[in-house]
Write a protein that holds these residues in place. Sequence first.
Motif, PDB file in Angstrom:
ATOM      1  N   LEU A   9     141.662  22.066  57.323  1.00 14.93           N
ATOM      2  CA  LEU A   9     142.235  21.986  56.327  1.00 14.93           C
ATOM      3  C   LEU A   9     143.713  21.221  56.441  1.00 14.93           C
ATOM      4  O   LEU A   9     144.082  20.537  55.595  1.00 14.93           O
ATOM      5  CB  LEU A   9     142.637  23.391  55.896  1.00 14.93           C
ATOM      6  CG  LEU A   9     143.440  23.932  54.784  1.00 14.93           C
ATOM      7  CD1 LEU A   9     142.823  23.292  53.428  1.00 14.93           C
ATOM      8  CD2 LEU A   9     143.771  25.230  54.821  1.00 14.93           C
ATOM      9  N   PHE A  10     144.237  21.511  57.707  1.00 12.15           N
ATOM     10  CA  PHE A  10     145.649  20.953  58.160  1.00 12.15           C
ATOM     11  C   PHE A  10     145.420  19.407  58.416  1.00 12.15           C
ATOM     12  O   PHE A  10     146.403  18.626  58.440  1.00 12.15           O
ATOM     13  CB  PHE A  10     146.163  21.644  59.132  1.00 12.15           C
ATOM     14  CG  PHE A  10     146.868  23.007  58.763  1.00 12.15           C
ATOM     15  CD1 PHE A  10     148.121  23.036  57.998  1.00 12.15           C
ATOM     16  CD2 PHE A  10     145.984  24.089  58.955  1.00 12.15           C
ATOM     17  CE1 PHE A  10     148.375  24.191  57.538  1.00 12.15           C
ATOM     18  CE2 PHE A  10     146.621  25.198  58.441  1.00 12.15           C
ATOM     19  CZ  PHE A  10     147.743  25.266  57.824  1.00 12.15           C
ATOM     20  N   THR A  11     144.634  18.708  58.905  1.00 11.47           N
ATOM     21  CA  THR A  11     144.257  17.532  59.503  1.00 11.47           C
ATOM     22  C   THR A  11     143.424  16.334  58.302  1.00 11.47           C
ATOM     23  O   THR A  11     143.265  15.165  59.090  1.00 11.47           O
ATOM     24  CB  THR A  11     143.672  17.516  60.730  1.00 11.47           C
ATOM     25  OG1 THR A  11     142.358  17.968  60.634  1.00 11.47           O
ATOM     26  CG2 THR A  11     144.544  18.166  61.815  1.00 11.47           C
ATOM     27  N   ARG A  12     143.119  17.030  57.344  1.00 11.81           N
ATOM     28  CA  ARG A  12     142.224  15.941  56.479  1.00 11.81           C
ATOM     29  C   ARG A  12     143.159  14.811  55.942  1.00 11.81           C
ATOM     30  O   ARG A  12     144.304  14.992  55.742  1.00 11.81           O
ATOM     31  CB  ARG A  12     141.482  16.712  55.460  1.00 11.81           C
ATOM     32  CG  ARG A  12     142.653  17.220  54.121  1.00 11.81           C
ATOM     33  CD  ARG A  12     142.114  18.039  53.263  1.00 11.81           C
ATOM     34  NE  ARG A  12     142.916  18.261  51.955  1.00 11.81           N
ATOM     35  CZ  ARG A  12     142.412  18.971  51.136  1.00 11.81           C
ATOM     36  NH1 ARG A  12     141.138  19.793  51.396  1.00 11.81           N
ATOM     37  NH2 ARG A  12     143.369  19.198  50.265  1.00 11.81           N
ATOM     38  N   LYS A  13     142.505  13.634  56.005  1.00 10.84           N
ATOM     39  CA  LYS A  13     143.210  12.367  55.502  1.00 10.84           C
ATOM     40  C   LYS A  13     143.097  12.261  54.160  1.00 10.84           C
ATOM     41  O   LYS A  13     144.262  11.454  53.671  1.00 10.84           O
ATOM     42  CB  LYS A  13     142.331  11.297  56.550  1.00 10.84           C
ATOM     43  CG  LYS A  13     142.292  11.399  57.976  1.00 10.84           C
ATOM     44  CD  LYS A  13     143.789  11.443  58.679  1.00 10.84           C
ATOM     45  CE  LYS A  13     143.709  11.562  60.099  1.00 10.84           C
ATOM     46  NZ  LYS A  13     144.878  12.077  60.759  1.00 10.84           N
ATOM     47  N   ILE A  14     141.923  12.589  53.434  1.00 14.03           N
ATOM     48  CA  ILE A  14     141.975  12.316  52.023  1.00 14.03           C
ATOM     49  C   ILE A  14     142.657  13.482  51.433  1.00 14.03           C
ATOM     50  O   ILE A  14     142.329  14.612  51.734  1.00 14.03           O
ATOM     51  CB  ILE A  14     140.619  12.127  51.605  1.00 14.03           C
ATOM     52  CG1 ILE A  14     139.756  10.764  52.350  1.00 14.03           C
ATOM     53  CG2 ILE A  14     140.511  12.017  50.059  1.00 14.03           C
ATOM     54  CD1 ILE A  14     138.521  10.478  52.221  1.00 14.03           C
ATOM     55  N   ASN A  15     143.553  13.027  50.494  1.00 13.26           N
ATOM     56  CA  ASN A  15     144.248  14.353  49.813  1.00 13.26           C
ATOM     57  C   ASN A  15     144.863  15.134  50.781  1.00 13.26           C
ATOM     58  O   ASN A  15     144.468  16.473  50.879  1.00 13.26           O
ATOM     59  CB  ASN A  15     143.358  15.093  48.910  1.00 13.26           C
ATOM     60  CG  ASN A  15     143.094  14.317  47.536  1.00 13.26           C
ATOM     61  OD1 ASN A  15     143.405  13.199  47.119  1.00 13.26           O
ATOM     62  ND2 ASN A  15     141.710  14.632  47.150  1.00 13.26           N
ATOM     63  N   PRO A  16     145.635  14.642  51.799  1.00 16.30           N
ATOM     64  CA  PRO A  16     146.485  15.679  52.594  1.00 16.30           C
ATOM     65  C   PRO A  16     147.238  16.830  51.999  1.00 16.30           C
ATOM     66  O   PRO A  16     147.763  16.524  50.880  1.00 16.30           O
ATOM     67  CB  PRO A  16     147.367  14.628  53.357  1.00 16.30           C
ATOM     68  CG  PRO A  16     147.528  13.675  52.540  1.00 16.30           C
ATOM     69  CD  PRO A  16     146.386  13.427  51.615  1.00 16.30           C
ATOM     70  N   ILE A  17     147.345  18.064  52.559  1.00 19.48           N
ATOM     71  CA  ILE A  17     148.093  19.072  52.083  1.00 19.48           C
ATOM     72  C   ILE A  17     149.413  18.532  52.261  1.00 19.48           C
ATOM     73  O   ILE A  17     149.994  18.475  53.565  1.00 19.48           O
ATOM     74  CB  ILE A  17     147.701  20.454  52.807  1.00 19.48           C
ATOM     75  CG1 ILE A  17     146.147  20.372  52.226  1.00 19.48           C
ATOM     76  CG2 ILE A  17     148.445  21.450  52.310  1.00 19.48           C
ATOM     77  CD1 ILE A  17     145.553  21.734  52.861  1.00 19.48           C
ATOM     78  N   ARG A  18     150.386  18.856  51.252  1.00 22.80           N
ATOM     79  CA  ARG A  18     151.704  18.959  51.598  1.00 22.80           C
ATOM     80  C   ARG A  18     152.253  20.567  51.438  1.00 22.80           C
ATOM     81  O   ARG A  18     153.731  20.354  51.976  1.00 22.80           O
ATOM     82  CB  ARG A  18     152.523  18.026  50.214  1.00 22.80           C
ATOM     83  CG  ARG A  18     151.969  16.768  50.275  1.00 22.80           C
ATOM     84  CD  ARG A  18     152.850  16.016  49.387  1.00 22.80           C
ATOM     85  NE  ARG A  18     151.756  14.725  48.803  1.00 22.80           N
ATOM     86  CZ  ARG A  18     151.248  14.807  47.811  1.00 22.80           C
ATOM     87  NH1 ARG A  18     151.541  15.600  46.795  1.00 22.80           N
ATOM     88  NH2 ARG A  18     150.516  13.611  47.281  1.00 22.80           N
ATOM     89  N   ALA A  19     151.606  21.378  50.870  1.00 21.22           N
ATOM     90  CA  ALA A  19     152.468  22.763  50.710  1.00 21.22           C
ATOM     91  C   ALA A  19     151.024  23.617  50.739  1.00 21.22           C
ATOM     92  O   ALA A  19     150.017  23.334  50.094  1.00 21.22           O
ATOM     93  CB  ALA A  19     153.235  22.866  49.527  1.00 21.22           C
ATOM     94  N   ILE A  20     151.613  25.045  50.987  1.00 23.09           N
ATOM     95  CA  ILE A  20     150.490  26.030  50.874  1.00 23.09           C
ATOM     96  C   ILE A  20     151.138  27.171  50.286  1.00 23.09           C
ATOM     97  O   ILE A  20     152.471  27.553  50.571  1.00 23.09           O
ATOM     98  CB  ILE A  20     150.000  26.582  52.373  1.00 23.09           C
ATOM     99  CG1 ILE A  20     149.385  25.170  53.167  1.00 23.09           C
ATOM    100  CG2 ILE A  20     149.066  27.566  52.151  1.00 23.09           C
ATOM    101  CD1 ILE A  20     148.959  25.598  54.603  1.00 23.09           C
ATOM    102  N   VAL A  21     150.572  27.778  49.358  1.00 26.18           N
ATOM    103  CA  VAL A  21     150.984  28.812  48.631  1.00 26.18           C
ATOM    104  C   VAL A  21     149.922  29.902  49.109  1.00 26.18           C
ATOM    105  O   VAL A  21     148.828  30.084  48.986  1.00 26.18           O
ATOM    106  CB  VAL A  21     150.894  28.825  47.018  1.00 26.18           C
ATOM    107  CG1 VAL A  21     151.463  30.088  46.232  1.00 26.18           C
ATOM    108  CG2 VAL A  21     151.479  27.486  46.729  1.00 26.18           C
ATOM    109  N   VAL A  22     150.803  31.099  49.608  1.00 28.86           N
ATOM    110  CA  VAL A  22     149.895  32.106  50.098  1.00 28.86           C
ATOM    111  C   VAL A  22     150.462  33.503  49.583  1.00 28.86           C
ATOM    112  O   VAL A  22     151.698  33.781  49.079  1.00 28.86           O
ATOM    113  CB  VAL A  22     149.958  32.516  51.687  1.00 28.86           C
ATOM    114  CG1 VAL A  22     149.304  30.927  52.249  1.00 28.86           C
ATOM    115  CG2 VAL A  22     151.208  32.370  52.329  1.00 28.86           C
TER     116      VAL A  22
END
Length: 181
Positions: A9-22
């Motif tokens: 989840l944290f290291t994916r190259k396509i559509n990288p995550i910029r923020a997490i909502v928990v």
Amino acid sequence: MCRGSLNLLFTRKINPIRAIVVEDLSARMKAHFGKKWNRRLSGWMRGYLQERIRYKAKKHGIEVNEVNPAHSSRECPRCHCTDKKNRRGDVFKCSSCGYHEHADLVAALNILGRLGDKEIRKGMSPSRVKAVLDGRHVGWKLLNETVTDRTSDEARVVSESPRSASSKSERRSDVQVCTAS
């Protein structure tokens, strides 16, 4: 969510995550396994999961946002109805508008929808959150009453949510929802 999934989840190259909502998990656990086990489970689950998410997010430069989770698994993301009958296990079907989807996806959509919500704040009591959601549901019902179009005498239905914030919806247009299974 297993450790490998969290790393992907944290290291994916396509559509990288910029923020997490928990969910803000600081509220007490409401399961009833006995005082001793509730305390152990509650502390381990919240502490471990929060620590891992925050650690990985910081390591990869990703922002973590906490929101109030009250009624997120019962709230319809379309009309904001929070009837207890909406959720039955893994199935979500709104008793008011008929919207249906997997219950975990609905909860994730509602958690995402709370990002930037000026009415539902972290730390608000569940009863106050319910009052806000009930007000939104009433507003949705009013907006979605059949309105007669004066020019053609045809009926049309307005399908907008009273949770209107164009900047928020623009900001979330590139967001993907990930759920733990």
